[in-house]
Design a protein around this motif. Structure first.
Motif, PDB file in Angstrom:
ATOM      1  N   ASN A  52       7.106  -4.918   6.345  1.00 11.39           N
ATOM      2  CA  ASN A  52       8.162  -4.822   5.329  1.00 11.39           C
ATOM      3  C   ASN A  52       9.397  -4.124   5.871  1.00 11.39           C
ATOM      4  O   ASN A  52      10.524  -4.507   5.538  1.00 11.39           O
ATOM      5  N   ALA A  53       9.216  -3.112   6.693  1.00 10.97           N
ATOM      6  CA  ALA A  53      10.365  -2.432   7.301  1.00 10.97           C
ATOM      7  C   ALA A  53      11.160  -3.428   8.141  1.00 10.97           C
ATOM      8  O   ALA A  53      12.399  -3.473   8.069  1.00 10.97           O
ATOM      9  N   TRP A  54      10.470  -4.230   8.912  1.00  9.90           N
ATOM     10  CA  TRP A  54      11.153  -5.252   9.719  1.00  9.90           C
ATOM     11  C   TRP A  54      11.893  -6.227   8.809  1.00  9.90           C
ATOM     12  O   TRP A  54      13.045  -6.581   9.070  1.00  9.90           O
ATOM     13  N   GLN A  55      11.234  -6.654   7.717  1.00  9.20           N
ATOM     14  CA  GLN A  55      11.882  -7.578   6.786  1.00  9.20           C
ATOM     15  C   GLN A  55      13.150  -6.979   6.187  1.00  9.20           C
ATOM     16  O   GLN A  55      14.123  -7.696   5.946  1.00  9.20           O
ATOM     17  N   LEU A  56      13.121  -5.683   5.926  1.00 10.80           N
ATOM     18  CA  LEU A  56      14.272  -5.004   5.324  1.00 10.80           C
ATOM     19  C   LEU A  56      15.331  -4.614   6.351  1.00 10.80           C
ATOM     20  O   LEU A  56      16.414  -4.159   5.991  1.00 10.80           O
ATOM     21  N   GLY A  57      15.002  -4.751   7.632  1.00 10.00           N
ATOM     22  CA  GLY A  57      15.950  -4.385   8.680  1.00 10.00           C
ATOM     23  C   GLY A  57      16.082  -2.884   8.856  1.00 10.00           C
ATOM     24  O   GLY A  57      17.145  -2.389   9.252  1.00 10.00           O
ATOM     25  N   ILE A  58      15.001  -2.163   8.575  1.00  8.60           N
ATOM     26  CA  ILE A  58      15.022  -0.706   8.761  1.00  8.60           C
ATOM     27  C   ILE A  58      13.965  -0.333   9.796  1.00  8.60           C
ATOM     28  O   ILE A  58      13.109  -1.149  10.154  1.00  8.60           O
ATOM     29  N   LEU A  59      14.036   0.898  10.279  1.00  4.79           N
ATOM     30  CA  LEU A  59      13.078   1.362  11.273  1.00  4.79           C
ATOM     31  C   LEU A  59      11.686   1.464  10.679  1.00  4.79           C
ATOM     32  O   LEU A  59      11.523   1.630   9.464  1.00  4.79           O
ATOM     33  N   ARG A  60      10.690   1.408  11.541  1.00  5.39           N
ATOM     34  CA  ARG A  60       9.314   1.620  11.080  1.00  5.39           C
ATOM     35  C   ARG A  60       9.228   2.976  10.391  1.00  5.39           C
ATOM     36  O   ARG A  60       9.838   3.942  10.835  1.00  5.39           O
ATOM     37  N   PRO A  61       8.439   3.079   9.325  1.00  2.00           N
ATOM     38  CA  PRO A  61       8.334   4.347   8.620  1.00  2.00           C
ATOM     39  C   PRO A  61       7.783   5.459   9.517  1.00  2.00           C
ATOM     40  O   PRO A  61       6.900   5.228  10.341  1.00  2.00           O
ATOM     41  N   ASN A  62       8.358   6.632   9.357  1.00  2.00           N
ATOM     42  CA  ASN A  62       7.894   7.803  10.095  1.00  2.00           C
ATOM     43  C   ASN A  62       8.232   9.042   9.265  1.00  2.00           C
ATOM     44  O   ASN A  62       8.694   8.921   8.133  1.00  2.00           O
ATOM     45  N   LEU A  63       8.040  10.206   9.817  1.00  2.00           N
ATOM     46  CA  LEU A  63       8.256  11.443   9.058  1.00  2.00           C
ATOM     47  C   LEU A  63       9.723  11.705   8.747  1.00  2.00           C
ATOM     48  O   LEU A  63      10.024  12.580   7.933  1.00  2.00           O
ATOM     49  N   THR A  64      10.624  10.971   9.358  1.00  2.35           N
ATOM     50  CA  THR A  64      12.050  11.178   9.080  1.00  2.35           C
ATOM     51  C   THR A  64      12.666  10.028   8.274  1.00  2.35           C
ATOM     52  O   THR A  64      13.883   9.984   8.110  1.00  2.35           O
ATOM     53  N   THR A  65      11.844   9.128   7.779  1.00  6.01           N
ATOM     54  CA  THR A  65      12.359   8.015   6.980  1.00  6.01           C
ATOM     55  C   THR A  65      13.044   8.570   5.733  1.00  6.01           C
ATOM     56  O   THR A  65      12.499   9.434   5.047  1.00  6.01           O
ATOM     57  N   SER A  66      14.241   8.082   5.456  1.00  6.85           N
ATOM     58  CA  SER A  66      15.000   8.566   4.296  1.00  6.85           C
ATOM     59  C   SER A  66      14.322   8.180   2.994  1.00  6.85           C
ATOM     60  O   SER A  66      13.523   7.238   2.951  1.00  6.85           O
ATOM     61  N   LEU A  67      14.661   8.897   1.938  1.00  5.72           N
ATOM     62  CA  LEU A  67      14.115   8.559   0.627  1.00  5.72           C
ATOM     63  C   LEU A  67      14.549   7.164   0.193  1.00  5.72           C
ATOM     64  O   LEU A  67      13.771   6.428  -0.417  1.00  5.72           O
ATOM     65  N   ALA A  68      15.782   6.804   0.497  1.00  6.82           N
ATOM     66  CA  ALA A  68      16.266   5.467   0.125  1.00  6.82           C
ATOM     67  C   ALA A  68      15.447   4.377   0.822  1.00  6.82           C
ATOM     68  O   ALA A  68      15.059   3.384   0.192  1.00  6.82           O
TER      69      ALA A  68
ATOM     70  N   GLN B  73      11.930   4.317  -0.682  1.00  2.94           N
ATOM     71  CA  GLN B  73      11.945   3.620  -1.970  1.00  2.94           C
ATOM     72  C   GLN B  73      12.034   2.111  -1.759  1.00  2.94           C
ATOM     73  O   GLN B  73      11.353   1.339  -2.444  1.00  2.94           O
ATOM     74  N   ALA B  74      12.852   1.687  -0.807  1.00  2.41           N
ATOM     75  CA  ALA B  74      12.964   0.255  -0.512  1.00  2.41           C
ATOM     76  C   ALA B  74      11.633  -0.309  -0.020  1.00  2.41           C
ATOM     77  O   ALA B  74      11.241  -1.419  -0.400  1.00  2.41           O
ATOM     78  N   LEU B  75      10.917   0.456   0.809  1.00  2.00           N
ATOM     79  CA  LEU B  75       9.613   0.014   1.298  1.00  2.00           C
ATOM     80  C   LEU B  75       8.585  -0.065   0.172  1.00  2.00           C
ATOM     81  O   LEU B  75       7.789  -1.005   0.103  1.00  2.00           O
ATOM     82  N   LEU B  76       8.604   0.931  -0.705  1.00  6.14           N
ATOM     83  CA  LEU B  76       7.691   0.910  -1.854  1.00  6.14           C
ATOM     84  C   LEU B  76       7.971  -0.303  -2.738  1.00  6.14           C
ATOM     85  O   LEU B  76       7.053  -0.956  -3.220  1.00  6.14           O
ATOM     86  N   ALA B  77       9.237  -0.593  -2.931  1.00  7.57           N
ATOM     87  CA  ALA B  77       9.606  -1.758  -3.738  1.00  7.57           C
ATOM     88  C   ALA B  77       9.168  -3.050  -3.043  1.00  7.57           C
ATOM     89  O   ALA B  77       8.574  -3.932  -3.671  1.00  7.57           O
ATOM     90  N   ARG B  78       9.457  -3.162  -1.767  1.00  8.87           N
ATOM     91  CA  ARG B  78       9.152  -4.392  -1.020  1.00  8.87           C
ATOM     92  C   ARG B  78       7.662  -4.668  -0.978  1.00  8.87           C
ATOM     93  O   ARG B  78       7.218  -5.816  -0.966  1.00  8.87           O
ATOM     94  N   TYR B  79       6.859  -3.614  -0.986  1.00 10.83           N
ATOM     95  CA  TYR B  79       5.409  -3.781  -1.002  1.00 10.83           C
ATOM     96  C   TYR B  79       4.988  -4.582  -2.238  1.00 10.83           C
ATOM     97  O   TYR B  79       4.000  -5.308  -2.212  1.00 10.83           O
TER      98      TYR B  79
END
Length: 105
Positions: free
Chosen positions: A49-65, A68-74
């Motif tokens: 989903n991170a790849w689909q959204l064009g964002i970095l893989r989730p990690n401890l520094t992933t922003s809240l925004a 939230q986008a990853l939670l929604a995309r799931y």
């Protein structure tokens, strides 16, 4: 989506295995009933989903925004999924506060 996510993770070298096809749907569905298969699949789906959204893989520094986008995309796309992401980010924050404490002790 699980098939796509697992294949993506194989392509990225995250997991090993033989690529899955649409003929594997029933087998994958049955395996998803087992926690040992289901729980890692959620992680693979989040990476996909991170790849689909064009964002970095989730990690401890992933922003809240981005979280939230990853939670929604799931939960898919569209208004319902966006609402799901907004609703779940509060629970995420509560759980993250506890997790953060365990990482610093």
């Amino acid at each position: 989506m699980t098939i796509d996510a697992r294949n993506y993770c194989m392509q990225q070298g995250i997991i090993n295995g033989t690529p899955l096809t649409s003929s594997d749907k029933r087998v994958v569905w049955d395996k998803l009933q087992e926690p040992e298969y289901n729980i890692p699949s959620v992680a693979y789906l989040t990476i996909y989903n991170a790849w689909q959204l064009g964002i970095l893989r989730p990690n401890l520094t992933t922003s809240l925004a981005d979280t939230q986008a990853l939670l929604a995309r799931y939960n898919g796309t569209g208004d319902y999924a966006a609402k799901y992401g907004r609703e779940l980010i509060g629970l995420y924050n509560v759980l993250e506060n506890y997790n953060k404490l365990s990482r610093t002790s």
